[in-house]
Design a protein around this motif. Structure first.
Motif, PDB file in Angstrom:
ATOM      1  N   SER A 135       3.819   6.087   5.153  1.00  0.00           N
ATOM      2  CA  SER A 135       3.671   7.142   4.153  1.00  0.00           C
ATOM      3  C   SER A 135       2.361   6.988   3.396  1.00  0.00           C
ATOM      4  O   SER A 135       1.926   5.868   3.091  1.00  0.00           O
ATOM      5  N   LEU A 136       1.764   8.125   3.058  1.00  0.00           N
ATOM      6  CA  LEU A 136       0.500   8.123   2.316  1.00  0.00           C
ATOM      7  C   LEU A 136       0.667   8.695   0.911  1.00  0.00           C
ATOM      8  O   LEU A 136      -0.290   9.174   0.310  1.00  0.00           O
ATOM      9  N   GLY A 137       1.860   8.633   0.393  1.00  0.00           N
ATOM     10  CA  GLY A 137       2.111   9.099  -0.972  1.00  0.00           C
ATOM     11  C   GLY A 137       2.680  10.495  -0.986  1.00  0.00           C
ATOM     12  O   GLY A 137       3.866  10.703  -1.249  1.00  0.00           O
ATOM     13  N   GLY A 138       1.850  11.507  -0.723  1.00  0.00           N
ATOM     14  CA  GLY A 138       2.346  12.871  -0.612  1.00  0.00           C
ATOM     15  C   GLY A 138       3.035  13.054   0.726  1.00  0.00           C
ATOM     16  O   GLY A 138       3.288  12.097   1.470  1.00  0.00           O
ATOM     17  N   LYS A 139       3.344  14.293   1.059  1.00  0.00           N
ATOM     18  CA  LYS A 139       4.008  14.545   2.337  1.00  0.00           C
ATOM     19  C   LYS A 139       2.975  14.534   3.455  1.00  0.00           C
ATOM     20  O   LYS A 139       2.733  15.523   4.155  1.00  0.00           O
ATOM     21  N   ALA A 176      -6.695   8.296  -3.952  1.00  0.00           N
ATOM     22  CA  ALA A 176      -5.647   8.379  -4.975  1.00  0.00           C
ATOM     23  C   ALA A 176      -6.061   7.704  -6.281  1.00  0.00           C
ATOM     24  O   ALA A 176      -5.300   7.725  -7.260  1.00  0.00           O
ATOM     25  N   GLY A 177      -7.256   7.114  -6.305  1.00  0.00           N
ATOM     26  CA  GLY A 177      -7.736   6.468  -7.525  1.00  0.00           C
ATOM     27  C   GLY A 177      -7.135   5.100  -7.761  1.00  0.00           C
ATOM     28  O   GLY A 177      -7.161   4.598  -8.894  1.00  0.00           O
ATOM     29  N   ALA A 214       0.831  -1.208   0.000  1.00  0.00           N
ATOM     30  CA  ALA A 214       0.000   0.000   0.000  1.00  0.00           C
ATOM     31  C   ALA A 214       0.865   1.256   0.000  1.00  0.00           C
ATOM     32  O   ALA A 214       0.577   2.218  -0.722  1.00  0.00           O
ATOM     33  N   GLU A 215       1.933   1.274   0.814  1.00  0.00           N
ATOM     34  CA  GLU A 215       2.822   2.436   0.835  1.00  0.00           C
ATOM     35  C   GLU A 215       3.451   2.658  -0.541  1.00  0.00           C
ATOM     36  O   GLU A 215       3.540   3.803  -1.016  1.00  0.00           O
ATOM     37  N   LEU A 216       3.881   1.576  -1.177  1.00  0.00           N
ATOM     38  CA  LEU A 216       4.553   1.715  -2.467  1.00  0.00           C
ATOM     39  C   LEU A 216       3.598   2.193  -3.558  1.00  0.00           C
ATOM     40  O   LEU A 216       3.950   3.071  -4.356  1.00  0.00           O
ATOM     41  N   VAL A 217       2.392   1.644  -3.628  1.00  0.00           N
ATOM     42  CA  VAL A 217       1.483   2.052  -4.693  1.00  0.00           C
ATOM     43  C   VAL A 217       1.024   3.496  -4.490  1.00  0.00           C
ATOM     44  O   VAL A 217       0.823   4.241  -5.464  1.00  0.00           O
ATOM     45  N   LEU A 218       0.882   3.933  -3.249  1.00  0.00           N
ATOM     46  CA  LEU A 218       0.563   5.341  -2.990  1.00  0.00           C
ATOM     47  C   LEU A 218       1.718   6.245  -3.417  1.00  0.00           C
ATOM     48  O   LEU A 218       1.505   7.323  -3.989  1.00  0.00           O
ATOM     49  N   ALA A 223      -2.272   7.749 -15.400  1.00  0.00           N
ATOM     50  CA  ALA A 223      -1.887   6.469 -14.816  1.00  0.00           C
ATOM     51  C   ALA A 223      -3.099   5.720 -14.288  1.00  0.00           C
ATOM     52  O   ALA A 223      -4.087   6.309 -13.849  1.00  0.00           O
ATOM     53  N   ARG A 224      -2.959   4.414 -14.327  1.00  0.00           N
ATOM     54  CA  ARG A 224      -3.945   3.536 -13.713  1.00  0.00           C
ATOM     55  C   ARG A 224      -3.167   2.562 -12.829  1.00  0.00           C
ATOM     56  O   ARG A 224      -2.281   1.844 -13.302  1.00  0.00           O
ATOM     57  N   LEU A 225      -3.487   2.552 -11.531  1.00  0.00           N
ATOM     58  CA  LEU A 225      -2.719   1.771 -10.573  1.00  0.00           C
ATOM     59  C   LEU A 225      -3.613   0.744  -9.884  1.00  0.00           C
ATOM     60  O   LEU A 225      -4.789   1.024  -9.597  1.00  0.00           O
TER      61      LEU A 225
END
Length: 708
Positions: free
Chosen positions: A333-337, A210-211, A164-168, A181-183
């Motif tokens: 981490s949630l992707g952004g800061k 984040a879609g 989950a952390e990596l895909v975000l 992008a499509r994740l």
């Protein structure tokens, strides 16, 4: 390796550069155990800190920000560094197998090699996907994918916290470059099941916002060029990452150590079923207190491991038990800061959590960025005249430790010209060349040191266009116990015989002794069926070809001071171990040829010019440089031989690139003055693996070398 104040009597070998071992190396550098020789085995010169990987993937951190430089750390700890991957342990012989080199013997060993997420049993995974661990491989693959263009389709196999952390992070990175992008996040059971309910809901909401498409109860059948094949459909993806659970490295289960599903079982003292072998980090199974795989446990294990390894090496003293904490602070981490925190059932999130996480991560990494630099004791207040001129700089090893050319010429050939690289003699009607060379230690691994010293000694014979034949060795080992001396000598001679055999030569004898530091030398004879290529045949109009880039002197000087990047040092060592045999054959009809070693490019080119009564023109921008060398030169790093090499060139510009023209090289490339089809020669050299370049030409301005 610095000369130890006490002779070595025991070998401690660390297998892997995980977080626990990194912290151990740091503490060892602060307080080594007298008599213990420390060795680190690592497949890479750096180790990635897992806590900052999502931030790097998202684009918040540069790659170097999350890399622990193991070359610098090993230098600080005065440890031998073996760059290679361990693949087996022989518990009976107490040997560690690293392919491509002799076995490494140990008295006490510790394993910290982490885990892998490689799904080797999944069809197509090896061809079309990349595991999230090892981190270095994954980070490289992601950066390569980011450099492509067009719509992006990404799939992460494994819906745990790591996936989950990596895909975000990937979603944030692709959004930052406005790339459509499509994740997908694919989980065979329920995603984020390991998190408490509130934390799981918060992270799931971040994925949806984040879609990212979440696929649960989805069994992966295979990975193909089109994407991830499930039982009922295929999820199209151009970048596929495996993050499904922790898998042990397969060879651990074959060691004979007790294990659970391939993870080495340890007791509270972090000791395996063999009392001489310890294991820590994710590769260990704490059967006495099972815990999930998490870096926080590895960090807390470090002081216990350090204490118990010392006790094992001393063969006396009380050991300590490791007590893992029941729970720990989770910062995700949630992707952004922005980040999510959880402990004892309390969940919180937001940008402030990311700032908190960043401070914790940076504090951890600062332990390895801020290593003290090696310092010599200051000159005494009362001293003999002239001591100031020698200064207090550490003496370089390798060819940077040799005497300057002016001193040699004054002592050996006053008023004469520099001689050819090797002496030419007739023995029974056969034209023979003979040369001798030795190197003072500048790299701690005796096998790497031997391979470089051997190539360095062979260079003089190849520069003459001869075929190496008989070889004598000359070794000085630092003082150590007979058992360790035997181990070291075995490693050196195995490596030496291999290099010489590949060169068509045979070691027929030699001499060994003990002294203050490791020195490895060889006397090499070679046969020549033609007139040897010397220094006196260069002609105006000849092109100058150099077969290896410059910079080893600066890089090794920086490495000794703990200022060179590990990846650059590793690349430089590979170049120094590169054989010049094929280059010699390709350049066999050169008018003049030499190998570029201690006197630097200009010093050896000057020898050709003086002997051939010609001049030369060097195109500064065409001279190849080793990675990192120019930056180090710009920062004022110099080999201790630099002043002697500059003396013959008082008018040489003092720029970083000019300075590298007089940088002493160890096992450097061939410099040849050739005529004819230069492009064809360069093509042949590059096809043989050389970073060869056309760097200038011979002129009729006798004795003059111009830099353009």
């Amino acid at each position: 390796m610095l000369s130890p104040p006490h002779p070595f009597t025991r070998d401690l070998v660390l297998i892997g550069g995980g977080h626990t071992h990194a912290l151990l190396l740091r503490s060892w550098g602060m307080k080594p155990l007298p008599g213990a020789r420390l060795t680190l085995i690592s497949p890479n010169p750096t180790a990635a800190y897992s806590g900052m990987l999502p931030g790097h993937i998202a684009g918040h951190y540069e790659r170097k920000s999350l890399e622990i430089d193991l070359v610098q750390l090993a230098r600080f700890a005065n440890a031998r560094l073996v760059l290679g991957a361990a693949t087996a342990i022989d518990l009976h012989r107490k040997e560690i197998c690293v392919p491509g080199r002799p076995p490494i013997e140990y008295d006490v060993a510790s394993i910290d090699i982490g885990i892998t997420t490689n799904m080797a049993d999944l069809p197509g995974f090896a061809e079309y996907a990349v595991p999230a661990k090892p981190l270095e491989t994954f980070a490289d693959a992601w950066q390569a994918f980011l450099s492509t263009t067009g719509p992006a389709a990404v799939a992460v196999i494994g819906g745990g916290v790591a996936g989950a952390e990596l895909v975000l992070a990937m979603s944030h990175a692709l959004g930052g470059i406005a790339r459509p992008a499509r994740l997908h996040l694919i989980e065979r059971d329920t995603a984020l099941a390991a998190l408490p309910a509130r934390a799981s809901r918060r992270m799931r909401r971040a994925l949806i916002e984040a879609g990212i498409e979440i696929h649960e109860a989805a069994e992966v059948i295979a990975v193909t060029a089109e994407g991830v094949r499930l039982a009922d459909r295929t999820i199209e993806a151009g970048f596929i990452c495996g993050a499904a659970g922790a898998r042990p490295h397969p060879w651990l289960a074959q060691t004979g150590l007790s294990h659970r599903d391939g993870f080495v079982t340890v007791d509270p003292r972090l000791q395996s079923s063999d009392r001489h072998v310890f294991a820590v980090g994710d590769c260990a199974d704490m059967a006495f207190a099972p815990r999930p795989k998490a870096g926080v446990y590895a960090v807390r294990q470090a002081p216990i491991l350090a204490h118990n390894l010392r006790a094992a090496l001393r063969e006396t003293g009380q050991t300590q038990k490791y007590h893992p904490q029941a729970d720990y602070l989770k910062l995700l981490s949630l992707g952004g800061k922005s980040a999510l925190g959880d402990r004892f059932g309390l969940t919180f999130s937001g940008p402030w959590v990311w700032r908190w996480k960043n401070r914790i991560d940076q504090k951890f990494m600062s332990k390895f960025r801020d290593l003290p630099q090696m310092q010599l004791p200051p000159l005494p207040a009362v001293r003999a005249a002239g001591a100031e001129a020698l200064g207090d700089k550490v003496l370089c090893g390798g060819c940077g430790a040799k005497l300057g050319q002016s001193a040699l010429l004054q002592a050996l050939e006053p008023g004469g010209l520099p001689g050819d690289d090797a002496a030419v003699i007739d023995i029974g009607g056969a034209r023979t060349v003979i040369s001798t060379d030795h190197l003072r230690e500048f790299v701690s691994d005796p096998v790497t040191m031997t391979r470089i010293a051997a190539q360095h000694a062979l260079g003089d014979v190849w520069a003459m266009g001869a075929r190496p034949g008989a070889v004598l060795t000359n070794l000085i080992l630092p003082r150590m116990s007979p058992a360790l001396a035997t181990r070291t000598l075995r490693e050196i001679m195995t490596a030496a015989r291999e290099v010489m055999a590949n060169a068509g030569a045979e070691i027929v004898g030699g001499h060994s002794s003990q002294g203050s530091e490791l020195t490895i030398g060889f006397t090499v004879t070679g046969l020549c069926d033609h007139t040897p290529v010397g220094l006196a045949g260069a002609r105006p109009g000849d092109a100058l070809i150099l077969t290896k880039p410059l910079g080893s002197g600066v890089l090794m000087a920086a490495e000794m001071a703990g200022r060179a990047h590990g990846a650059d040092v590793s690349a430089a060592l590979d170049l120094m171990m590169q054989s010049q045999a094929q280059a010699s054959e390709i350049l066999l009809d050169a008018h003049a040829m030499t190998d570029v070693t201690g006197f630097g490019l200009l010093g050896h080119l000057r020898n050709i010019c003086l002997n051939s009564a010609v001049g030369a023109e060097v195109t500064l921008g065409a001279v190849p440089l080793m990675a990192g060398a120019l930056d180090l030169s710009a920062n004022g790093i110099r080999s201790s031989l630099y002043p002697d090499n500059r003396a013959p060139f008082p008018d040489l510009d003092a720029t970083p690139r000019h300075d590298l023209l007089i940088d002493p090289q160890t096992a450097g490339g061939l410099l040849a003055a050739v005529t004819g089809d230069v492009g064809k020669r360069l093509t042949a050299l590059r096809a043989a693996g050389y970073q060869a370049c056309d760097i200038g030409r011979i002129t009729d301005e006798t004795g003059q070398i111009r830099i353009v």
